[in-house]
Design a protein around this motif. Structure first.
Motif, PDB file in Angstrom:
ATOM      1  N   GLN A   9     -13.931  10.710   4.377  1.00  0.00           N
ATOM      2  CA  GLN A   9     -15.324  10.970   4.030  1.00  0.00           C
ATOM      3  C   GLN A   9     -15.436  11.828   2.780  1.00  0.00           C
ATOM      4  O   GLN A   9     -16.261  11.562   1.902  1.00  0.00           O
ATOM      5  N   SER A  10     -14.591  12.835   2.678  1.00  0.00           N
ATOM      6  CA  SER A  10     -14.573  13.703   1.498  1.00  0.00           C
ATOM      7  C   SER A  10     -13.187  14.311   1.372  1.00  0.00           C
ATOM      8  O   SER A  10     -12.484  14.495   2.371  1.00  0.00           O
ATOM      9  N   ALA A  11     -12.806  14.607   0.138  1.00  0.00           N
ATOM     10  CA  ALA A  11     -11.479  15.162  -0.125  1.00  0.00           C
ATOM     11  C   ALA A  11     -11.590  16.347  -1.068  1.00  0.00           C
ATOM     12  O   ALA A  11     -12.276  16.281  -2.087  1.00  0.00           O
ATOM     13  N   SER A  12     -10.914  17.429  -0.698  1.00  0.00           N
ATOM     14  CA  SER A  12     -10.780  18.573  -1.599  1.00  0.00           C
ATOM     15  C   SER A  12      -9.347  18.587  -2.115  1.00  0.00           C
ATOM     16  O   SER A  12      -8.604  17.621  -1.948  1.00  0.00           O
ATOM     17  N   GLN A  13      -8.920  19.671  -2.721  1.00  0.00           N
ATOM     18  CA  GLN A  13      -7.595  19.699  -3.310  1.00  0.00           C
ATOM     19  C   GLN A  13      -6.481  19.641  -2.265  1.00  0.00           C
ATOM     20  O   GLN A  13      -5.489  18.938  -2.450  1.00  0.00           O
ATOM     21  N   LEU A  14      -6.667  20.363  -1.150  1.00  0.00           N
ATOM     22  CA  LEU A  14      -5.591  20.481  -0.172  1.00  0.00           C
ATOM     23  C   LEU A  14      -5.908  19.860   1.178  1.00  0.00           C
ATOM     24  O   LEU A  14      -4.996  19.612   1.974  1.00  0.00           O
ATOM     25  N   THR A  15      -7.164  19.631   1.471  1.00  0.00           N
ATOM     26  CA  THR A  15      -7.557  19.071   2.761  1.00  0.00           C
ATOM     27  C   THR A  15      -8.570  17.951   2.561  1.00  0.00           C
ATOM     28  O   THR A  15      -9.148  17.797   1.478  1.00  0.00           O
ATOM     29  N   SER A  16      -8.776  17.192   3.639  1.00  0.00           N
ATOM     30  CA  SER A  16      -9.749  16.100   3.593  1.00  0.00           C
ATOM     31  C   SER A  16     -10.434  15.980   4.950  1.00  0.00           C
ATOM     32  O   SER A  16      -9.876  16.361   5.988  1.00  0.00           O
ATOM     33  N   LEU A  53      -4.555  16.512  -4.201  1.00  0.00           N
ATOM     34  CA  LEU A  53      -3.241  16.753  -4.790  1.00  0.00           C
ATOM     35  C   LEU A  53      -2.177  15.807  -4.235  1.00  0.00           C
ATOM     36  O   LEU A  53      -1.167  15.536  -4.894  1.00  0.00           O
ATOM     37  N   ALA A  54      -2.410  15.294  -3.019  1.00  0.00           N
ATOM     38  CA  ALA A  54      -1.476  14.344  -2.418  1.00  0.00           C
ATOM     39  C   ALA A  54      -1.883  12.898  -2.689  1.00  0.00           C
ATOM     40  O   ALA A  54      -1.216  11.980  -2.217  1.00  0.00           O
ATOM     41  N   GLY A  55      -2.972  12.710  -3.430  1.00  0.00           N
ATOM     42  CA  GLY A  55      -3.426  11.362  -3.736  1.00  0.00           C
ATOM     43  C   GLY A  55      -4.514  10.833  -2.844  1.00  0.00           C
ATOM     44  O   GLY A  55      -4.885   9.655  -2.930  1.00  0.00           O
ATOM     45  N   VAL A  56      -5.047  11.670  -1.967  1.00  0.00           N
ATOM     46  CA  VAL A  56      -6.107  11.241  -1.059  1.00  0.00           C
ATOM     47  C   VAL A  56      -7.427  11.167  -1.815  1.00  0.00           C
ATOM     48  O   VAL A  56      -7.787  12.094  -2.550  1.00  0.00           O
ATOM     49  N   LYS A  57      -8.156  10.072  -1.593  1.00  0.00           N
ATOM     50  CA  LYS A  57      -9.454   9.884  -2.235  1.00  0.00           C
ATOM     51  C   LYS A  57     -10.481   9.419  -1.217  1.00  0.00           C
ATOM     52  O   LYS A  57     -10.132   8.944  -0.141  1.00  0.00           O
ATOM     53  N   GLU A  58     -11.725   9.548  -1.591  1.00  0.00           N
ATOM     54  CA  GLU A  58     -12.818   9.137  -0.720  1.00  0.00           C
ATOM     55  C   GLU A  58     -12.733   7.647  -0.401  1.00  0.00           C
ATOM     56  O   GLU A  58     -12.352   6.826  -1.236  1.00  0.00           O
ATOM     57  N   ASN A  59     -13.083   7.308   0.850  1.00  0.00           N
ATOM     58  CA  ASN A  59     -13.151   5.937   1.359  1.00  0.00           C
ATOM     59  C   ASN A  59     -11.804   5.295   1.664  1.00  0.00           C
ATOM     60  O   ASN A  59     -11.749   4.134   2.054  1.00  0.00           O
ATOM     61  N   MET A  60     -10.707   6.017   1.512  1.00  0.00           N
ATOM     62  CA  MET A  60      -9.417   5.447   1.903  1.00  0.00           C
ATOM     63  C   MET A  60      -9.359   5.279   3.421  1.00  0.00           C
ATOM     64  O   MET A  60      -9.906   6.088   4.168  1.00  0.00           O
ATOM     65  N   ALA A  61      -8.699   4.224   3.867  1.00  0.00           N
ATOM     66  CA  ALA A  61      -8.549   3.985   5.296  1.00  0.00           C
ATOM     67  C   ALA A  61      -7.578   4.988   5.905  1.00  0.00           C
ATOM     68  O   ALA A  61      -6.614   5.413   5.263  1.00  0.00           O
ATOM     69  N   TYR A  72       0.831  -1.202   0.000  1.00  0.00           N
ATOM     70  CA  TYR A  72       0.000   0.000   0.000  1.00  0.00           C
ATOM     71  C   TYR A  72       0.861   1.245   0.000  1.00  0.00           C
ATOM     72  O   TYR A  72       2.043   1.206   0.347  1.00  0.00           O
ATOM     73  N   ASN A  73       0.262   2.324  -0.398  1.00  0.00           N
ATOM     74  CA  ASN A  73       0.967   3.607  -0.450  1.00  0.00           C
ATOM     75  C   ASN A  73       0.521   4.467   0.733  1.00  0.00           C
ATOM     76  O   ASN A  73      -0.617   4.931   0.762  1.00  0.00           O
ATOM     77  N   PRO A  74       1.385   4.697   1.713  1.00  0.00           N
ATOM     78  CA  PRO A  74       1.001   5.522   2.862  1.00  0.00           C
ATOM     79  C   PRO A  74       1.133   7.014   2.557  1.00  0.00           C
ATOM     80  O   PRO A  74       2.132   7.454   1.992  1.00  0.00           O
ATOM     81  N   ILE A  75       0.151   7.780   2.946  1.00  0.00           N
ATOM     82  CA  ILE A  75       0.175   9.231   2.773  1.00  0.00           C
ATOM     83  C   ILE A  75       0.105   9.861   4.162  1.00  0.00           C
ATOM     84  O   ILE A  75      -0.926   9.800   4.828  1.00  0.00           O
ATOM     85  N   HIS A  76       1.202  10.434   4.610  1.00  0.00           N
ATOM     86  CA  HIS A  76       1.264  11.013   5.950  1.00  0.00           C
ATOM     87  C   HIS A  76       0.531  12.357   5.977  1.00  0.00           C
ATOM     88  O   HIS A  76       0.640  13.161   5.060  1.00  0.00           O
TER      89      HIS A  76
END
Length: 287
Positions: A161-168, A141-149, A115-119
């Motif tokens: 739950q939801s992701a925008s360009q810079l925050t989630s 922009l960092a690769g975060v998408k909806e429903n990721m653990a 898996y790819n960890p995003i800190h």
């Protein structure tokens, strides 16, 4: 020159001779002073004492005032140094705890090889939804998408739950309901794993409800670890969710539900890892 002036000059001369004789006599090394010398010495000594006592008193007052002022200044400096020292202690302690937390997260991320960890770091938490969601500083922009653990060093805390360009926005496990399910399992030796679903969070018992979906006579034990199974295609397998506290059978005895204590502390979340599966999975909620 008149007789009167001669007598006057003679008298002055005799006086000078006597004065010189007295001075010479007083300068001689003697063990005892004369009565006149003792009287003059005593008078001078008393006068010196009378004058020196108030002078010393006033001098001591000014000296004490200076000492008090110096002591006050020194105390102020010491207080400032002590405050700085305490601040440094707290700062070092916070840095130490943060480093330990980040080190644990790095170790946890290294174990997720598939898996790819995003800190990310928690930046906001609404008081109205304190136990339901948090905001992190990573987005699409960092690769975060909806429903990721989303996990911490201790275990899973929720999902995106939801992701925008810079925050989630992260929906915490404590905010899960019957519409948010996680495929989970209790891993055992010799293929005796127990499978089920984390269905929702029960506020009364402060526990996650783990519903067992297979009919089995396998007995659940207190303290057993519940992890994600990865069968839903979204959450990776092996993420710690919590430990079994108690098993509750339904009124008909057909199904069993385990009360699971979350592995992570939902009230103190500072740094998280968003886990992106490298294997394509199904879209949608875990079922």
């Amino acid at each position: 020159m008149s007789m009167f002036r001669k007598k006057r000059l003679f008298t002055i001369l005799i006086g000078i001779i006597i004065l010189v004789a007295l001075i010479g006599f007083s300068l001689k090394d003697r063990a005892n002073l004369s009565t006149g010398e003792q009287f003059v010495s005593d008078v001078i000594g008393m006068a010196q004492n009378v004058i020196s006592i108030p002078i010393k008193y006033v001098t001591n007052i000014f000296s004490n005032v200076d000492d008090i002022r110096n002591t006050y200044d020194e105390n102020q400096v010491l207080r400032e140094k002590l405050a700085e020292y305490k601040g440094l202690i707290y700062e070092v302690q916070e840095i130490k705890e943060e480093n330990e937390e980040l080190r644990s997260l790095v170790d946890k991320a290294d174990s997720l090889r598939a898996y790819n960890p995003i800190h990310a770091t928690v930046t906001a938490r609404s008081p109205e939804r304190w136990i339901e969601q948090v905001t992190i500083n990573k987005g699409e922009l960092a690769g975060v998408k909806e429903n990721m653990a989303v996990i911490t060093a201790d275990g899973m805390v929720g999902k995106i739950q939801s992701a925008s360009q810079l925050t989630s926005t992260v929906q915490l496990l404590t905010g899960f309901d019957e519409f948010n399910r996680i495929s989970a399992t209790i891993s055992r030796d010799e293929g005796n794993d127990i499978f089920g679903l984390i269905e929702e969070y029960d506020k009364e018992t402060d526990s996650l409800l783990f519903k067992i979906i297979e009919e089995s006579d396998k007995e659940l034990k207190e303290g057993e670890l519940v992890v994600s199974s990865g069968m839903g295609g979204i959450f990776p397998a092996g993420l710690p969710i919590g430990t079994v506290k108690e098993v509750i059978p339904d009124q008909y005895g057909l199904t069993r539900t385990a009360l699971v204590e979350p592995a992570a502390n939902m009230y103190e979340i500072n740094h998280v890892v968003v886990v992106e599966r490298l294997i394509d999975g199904e879209e949608g909620e875990e079922e």
